[in-house]
Design a protein around this motif. Structure first.
Motif, PDB file in Angstrom:
ATOM      1  N   UNK A   1       0.837  -1.202   0.000  1.00 53.31           N
ATOM      2  CA  UNK A   1       0.000   0.000   0.000  1.00 53.31           C
ATOM      3  C   UNK A   1       0.877   1.259   0.000  1.00 53.31           C
ATOM      4  N   UNK A   2       1.934   1.248   0.855  1.00 51.36           N
ATOM      5  CA  UNK A   2       2.834   2.408   0.904  1.00 51.36           C
ATOM      6  C   UNK A   2       3.564   2.593  -0.426  1.00 51.36           C
TER       7      UNK A   2
ATOM      8  N   UNK B   1       4.356   5.378  -5.449  1.00 49.25           N
ATOM      9  CA  UNK B   1       4.381   5.383  -6.913  1.00 49.25           C
ATOM     10  C   UNK B   1       3.396   6.400  -7.478  1.00 49.25           C
ATOM     11  N   UNK B   2       2.221   6.478  -6.881  1.00 52.06           N
ATOM     12  CA  UNK B   2       1.250   7.470  -7.337  1.00 52.06           C
ATOM     13  C   UNK B   2       1.785   8.883  -7.130  1.00 52.06           C
ATOM     14  N   UNK B   3       2.415   9.121  -5.950  1.00 54.13           N
ATOM     15  CA  UNK B   3       2.990  10.449  -5.689  1.00 54.13           C
ATOM     16  C   UNK B   3       4.110  10.768  -6.669  1.00 54.13           C
ATOM     17  N   UNK B   4       4.946   9.748  -6.957  1.00 47.43           N
ATOM     18  CA  UNK B   4       6.045   9.965  -7.912  1.00 47.43           C
ATOM     19  C   UNK B   4       5.504  10.243  -9.302  1.00 47.43           C
ATOM     20  N   UNK B   5       4.446   9.497  -9.703  1.00 50.45           N
ATOM     21  CA  UNK B   5       3.855   9.754 -11.023  1.00 50.45           C
ATOM     22  C   UNK B   5       3.279  11.162 -11.102  1.00 50.45           C
TER      23      UNK B   5
END
Length: 243
Positions: A86-87, A92-96
């Protein structure tokens, strides 16, 4: 002989009784040892069987405890892995999102820089065209000035040449008259200065002087006039306009 025989008989009986007692002792001892061995073996067999039973029970308990520990560890590990996944997904979403924002910002910066470069290039081209026009005007003005100076210089040279030709003609006429014995005529006045504008106009042809009256005396031979050779023109003396 009787007593000796009695002693020997009694000794034989004692020996035989001792032998029987020894055999009985040996048999009793063997029986005791056999019984003790059987008892020890039976006791040892019971102890081993009890130890094996205890070991089986303890092994089963240990296996059950280890199974429970493994299940608990796997449960904790599964929860930790789920949390890590989950983390990682959130990271990954934040990096994208960060990469998308950075790409958009970089694209905007590149477009702004390209627009600024295009404006600078356009300004440089406009300045170059203006400088080229000014340079062309300066070159044209310098060429016209150079041509006018050349025209003025040529006009001055023509004037000087005309003056030299007039003086040379007067001196030649005076020398011819002096050679023939006639009174010398005054030298002709120098030609007036010609303005640069008048120098551009074609000069009028010079009128030939009237020939002197012929005499009966033979005509003397005129000395050959040697003209001074003109100095060679140096290519380095040519005027080069500064652009």
């Amino acid at each position: 002989m009787g007593r000796f025989t009695e002693d020997m008989g009694r000794l034989r009986d004692e020996i035989q009784s001792d032998r029987i007692a020894r055999q009985t002792l040996i048999a009793d001892t063997r029986q005791e040892v056999t019984d003790a061995a059987h008892a020890f073996i039976s006791n040892l067999k019971g102890s081993v069987e009890s130890l094996q039973a205890n070991f089986r029970e303890e092994h089963a308990d240990m296996a059950e405890a280890a199974r429970a520990d493994r299940n608990a560890f796997l449960a904790r590990l599964g929860g930790a892995v789920a949390d890590i996944r989950v983390a990682a997904a959130s990271r990954q979403a934040a990096v994208r999102d960060m990469l998308a924002e950075t790409a958009a910002t970089s694209r905007a910066d590149r477009e702004q820089a390209a627009a600024a470069i295009r404006n600078d290039v356009a300004q440089m081209q406009e300045g170059f065209r203006q400088a080229r026009g000014v340079m062309a005007m300066d070159v044209k003005a310098a060429g016209q000035s150079f041509v006018s100076e050349i025209v003025h210089a040529v006009a001055d040279i023509q004037q000087q040449t005309q003056q030299l030709v007039g003086d040379f003609a007067g001196e030649r006429s005076a020398a011819r008259q002096a050679w023939r014995g006639a009174p010398a005529k005054p030298a002709a006045a120098p030609a007036p200065a010609v303005s640069p504008k008048a120098a551009d106009k074609p000069a009028p042809k010079a009128q030939h002087k009237a020939a002197a009256p012929k005499e009966s005396t033979p005509k003397p031979v005129e000395p050959a006039v040697v003209k001074d050779p003109q100095p060679p023109r140096d290519s380095g003396d040519a005027f080069t306009p500064e652009l």
